[in-house]
Design a protein around this motif. Structure first.
Motif, PDB file in Angstrom:
ATOM      1  N   ILE A 197       0.830  -1.192   0.000  1.00 40.38           N
ATOM      2  CA  ILE A 197       0.000   0.000   0.000  1.00 40.38           C
ATOM      3  C   ILE A 197       0.878   1.260   0.000  1.00 40.38           C
ATOM      4  CG2 ILE A 197      -1.641   1.385   1.330  1.00 40.38           C
ATOM      5  CD1 ILE A 197      -2.948  -1.000   0.072  1.00 40.38           C
ATOM      6  N   PHE A 198       0.532   2.225  -0.856  1.00 38.70           N
ATOM      7  CA  PHE A 198       1.149   3.560  -0.858  1.00 38.70           C
ATOM      8  C   PHE A 198       0.046   4.572  -0.573  1.00 38.70           C
ATOM      9  CE2 PHE A 198       3.896   1.023  -3.486  1.00 38.70           C
ATOM     10  CZ  PHE A 198       5.170   1.549  -3.374  1.00 38.70           C
ATOM     11  N   LYS A 199      -0.005   5.140   0.610  1.00 35.45           N
ATOM     12  CA  LYS A 199      -0.989   6.173   0.936  1.00 35.45           C
ATOM     13  C   LYS A 199      -0.316   7.533   0.827  1.00 35.45           C
ATOM     14  CE  LYS A 199      -4.206   3.598   3.856  1.00 35.45           C
ATOM     15  NZ  LYS A 199      -4.932   3.573   5.157  1.00 35.45           N
ATOM     16  N   SER A 200      -0.888   8.414   0.026  1.00 36.73           N
ATOM     17  CA  SER A 200      -0.258   9.708  -0.224  1.00 36.73           C
ATOM     18  C   SER A 200      -1.338  10.730  -0.579  1.00 36.73           C
ATOM     19  CB  SER A 200       0.768   9.581  -1.352  1.00 36.73           C
ATOM     20  OG  SER A 200       0.226   8.852  -2.438  1.00 36.73           O
ATOM     21  N   GLU A 201      -0.929  11.982  -0.764  1.00 37.83           N
ATOM     22  CA  GLU A 201      -1.899  13.031  -1.060  1.00 37.83           C
ATOM     23  C   GLU A 201      -1.246  14.174  -1.814  1.00 37.83           C
ATOM     24  OE1 GLU A 201      -1.710  15.457   3.159  1.00 37.83           O
ATOM     25  OE2 GLU A 201      -2.952  13.646   3.038  1.00 37.83           O
ATOM     26  N   LEU A 202      -2.079  14.971  -2.459  1.00 38.97           N
ATOM     27  CA  LEU A 202      -1.618  16.151  -3.191  1.00 38.97           C
ATOM     28  C   LEU A 202      -2.734  17.182  -3.217  1.00 38.97           C
ATOM     29  CD1 LEU A 202      -3.155  15.613  -6.118  1.00 38.97           C
ATOM     30  CD2 LEU A 202      -1.236  14.067  -6.411  1.00 38.97           C
ATOM     31  N   VAL A 203      -2.386  18.403  -3.575  1.00 33.29           N
ATOM     32  CA  VAL A 203      -3.342  19.506  -3.600  1.00 33.29           C
ATOM     33  C   VAL A 203      -3.686  19.847  -5.052  1.00 33.29           C
ATOM     34  CG1 VAL A 203      -3.733  21.928  -3.021  1.00 33.29           C
ATOM     35  CG2 VAL A 203      -2.499  20.443  -1.420  1.00 33.29           C
ATOM     36  N   LEU A 204      -4.981  20.028  -5.327  1.00 36.23           N
ATOM     37  CA  LEU A 204      -5.428  20.447  -6.655  1.00 36.23           C
ATOM     38  C   LEU A 204      -5.534  21.968  -6.696  1.00 36.23           C
ATOM     39  CD1 LEU A 204      -8.318  17.922  -7.459  1.00 36.23           C
ATOM     40  CD2 LEU A 204      -5.895  17.728  -8.021  1.00 36.23           C
ATOM     41  N   ASN A 205      -4.900  22.582  -7.685  1.00 33.53           N
ATOM     42  CA  ASN A 205      -5.055  24.028  -7.824  1.00 33.53           C
ATOM     43  C   ASN A 205      -6.287  24.340  -8.673  1.00 33.53           C
ATOM     44  OD1 ASN A 205      -4.336  23.962 -10.635  1.00 33.53           O
ATOM     45  ND2 ASN A 205      -2.165  23.911 -10.055  1.00 33.53           N
ATOM     46  N   GLN A 206      -6.622  25.624  -8.807  1.00 40.33           N
ATOM     47  CA  GLN A 206      -7.855  26.009  -9.488  1.00 40.33           C
ATOM     48  C   GLN A 206      -7.841  25.672 -10.974  1.00 40.33           C
ATOM     49  OE1 GLN A 206      -9.622  29.760  -8.667  1.00 40.33           O
ATOM     50  NE2 GLN A 206      -9.559  29.485  -6.446  1.00 40.33           N
ATOM     51  N   ASP A 207      -6.690  25.807 -11.618  1.00 39.32           N
ATOM     52  CA  ASP A 207      -6.597  25.454 -13.038  1.00 39.32           C
ATOM     53  C   ASP A 207      -6.851  23.958 -13.245  1.00 39.32           C
ATOM     54  OD1 ASP A 207      -6.071  28.053 -13.780  1.00 39.32           O
ATOM     55  OD2 ASP A 207      -3.887  27.794 -13.770  1.00 39.32           O
ATOM     56  N   GLN A 208      -6.317  23.132 -12.343  1.00 35.61           N
ATOM     57  CA  GLN A 208      -6.528  21.689 -12.447  1.00 35.61           C
ATOM     58  C   GLN A 208      -7.988  21.335 -12.200  1.00 35.61           C
ATOM     59  OE1 GLN A 208      -3.644  20.535  -9.510  1.00 35.61           O
ATOM     60  NE2 GLN A 208      -2.015  20.221 -11.014  1.00 35.61           N
ATOM     61  N   ILE A 209      -8.607  21.985 -11.225  1.00 33.18           N
ATOM     62  CA  ILE A 209     -10.020  21.733 -10.937  1.00 33.18           C
ATOM     63  C   ILE A 209     -10.874  22.058 -12.153  1.00 33.18           C
ATOM     64  CG2 ILE A 209     -11.989  22.504  -9.556  1.00 33.18           C
ATOM     65  CD1 ILE A 209     -10.017  22.886  -7.226  1.00 33.18           C
ATOM     66  N   ARG A 210     -10.607  23.195 -12.801  1.00 33.58           N
ATOM     67  CA  ARG A 210     -11.374  23.576 -13.989  1.00 33.58           C
ATOM     68  C   ARG A 210     -11.183  22.557 -15.118  1.00 33.58           C
ATOM     69  NH1 ARG A 210      -9.720  28.950 -12.355  1.00 33.58           N
ATOM     70  NH2 ARG A 210     -11.563  30.198 -11.816  1.00 33.58           N
ATOM     71  N   ALA A 211      -9.941  22.168 -15.347  1.00 33.63           N
ATOM     72  CA  ALA A 211      -9.645  21.250 -16.459  1.00 33.63           C
ATOM     73  C   ALA A 211     -10.269  19.876 -16.236  1.00 33.63           C
ATOM     74  CB  ALA A 211      -8.137  21.126 -16.643  1.00 33.63           C
TER      75      ALA A 211
END
Length: 215
Positions: free
Chosen positions: A164-178
């Motif tokens: 198992i690899f548990k990890s995380e990242l943040v979505l910026n506004q440009d990524q959310i729109r796309a």
């Protein structure tokens, strides 16, 4: 001639699985069906149907993004065969990843839970590092890269045969729109030891889930 071809298939094909008829994998990757009456044919490959989720118009997506606090359920988005693991096993070769979106009203966090169907995942894939990323190709031709911001070590479970690899990242506004504008058609994961492409199990995930955390 047909008998010679059948013998060649039996000599050079590997057993794929047994069902109502025998299924063999040919050297070119195609599946051959052998029937009890001695006849055979190539198995038809059916294309996966693209779900009909509602895609928002560009004008609506371009509006300022307002977030609300929310924690959505985890869902499997990526699930496919690992080219590397397939060299060692025909059954223990699957990689899948569950996504979970969380918002605190200010930023969107994407938690990724990778499950490698091998108890020695580190040996094959290494770590998730700050250089690791998930690249998506979308149905409208756009490409999106989701970059990890921290290092994550795997947790191996030798008694159960997976890692198992548990990890995380943040979505910026440009990524959310796309990600609201098109389906995911292809995913590529960059691990510390290799980069692999995996099949998409849930192509309309972001189209369906992102609106749930938006005002």
């Amino acid at each position: 001639m047909k008998h010679i071809l059948l013998v060649a298939i039996l000599l050079f094909c590997s057993l794929y699985q047994a069902d109502a008829q025998m299924r063999l994998k040919a050297p070119d990757g195609r599946i051959v069906l052998l029937f009890d009456n001695g006849t055979w044919k190539y198995e038809e490959v059916k294309k996966a149907e693209i779900p009909k989720a509602e895609i928002k118009a560009d004008a609506e997506i371009a509006k300022p993004i307002l977030l609300k606090s929310a924690e959505l359920e985890s869902q499997t988005v990526i699930k496919g065969v690992s080219e590397k693991l397939s060299k060692f096993s025909d059954t223990k070769n699957v990689v899948k990843c569950d996504f979970q979106l969380l918002s605190d009203g200010e930023k969107v966090l994407l938690k990724t839970n990778w499950k490698i169907m091998d108890e020695e995942g580190f040996r094959f894939f290494g770590f998730i590092t700050k250089k690791s990323k998930i690249d998506f190709e979308l149905s409208n031709g756009e490409s999106i890269s989701l970059q990890y911001a921290a290092d994550f070590e795997p947790k191996e479970y030798p008694n159960y045969g997976f890692t198992i690899f548990k990890s995380e990242l943040v979505l910026n506004q440009d990524q959310i729109r796309a990600l609201q504008k098109a389906y995911i058609t292809k995913s590529t994961m960059q691990w510390s030891r290799r980069t692999e492409e995996y099949a998409i199990y849930n192509p309309d995930y972001f189209i369906r889930e992102l609106p749930k955390i938006l005002e």
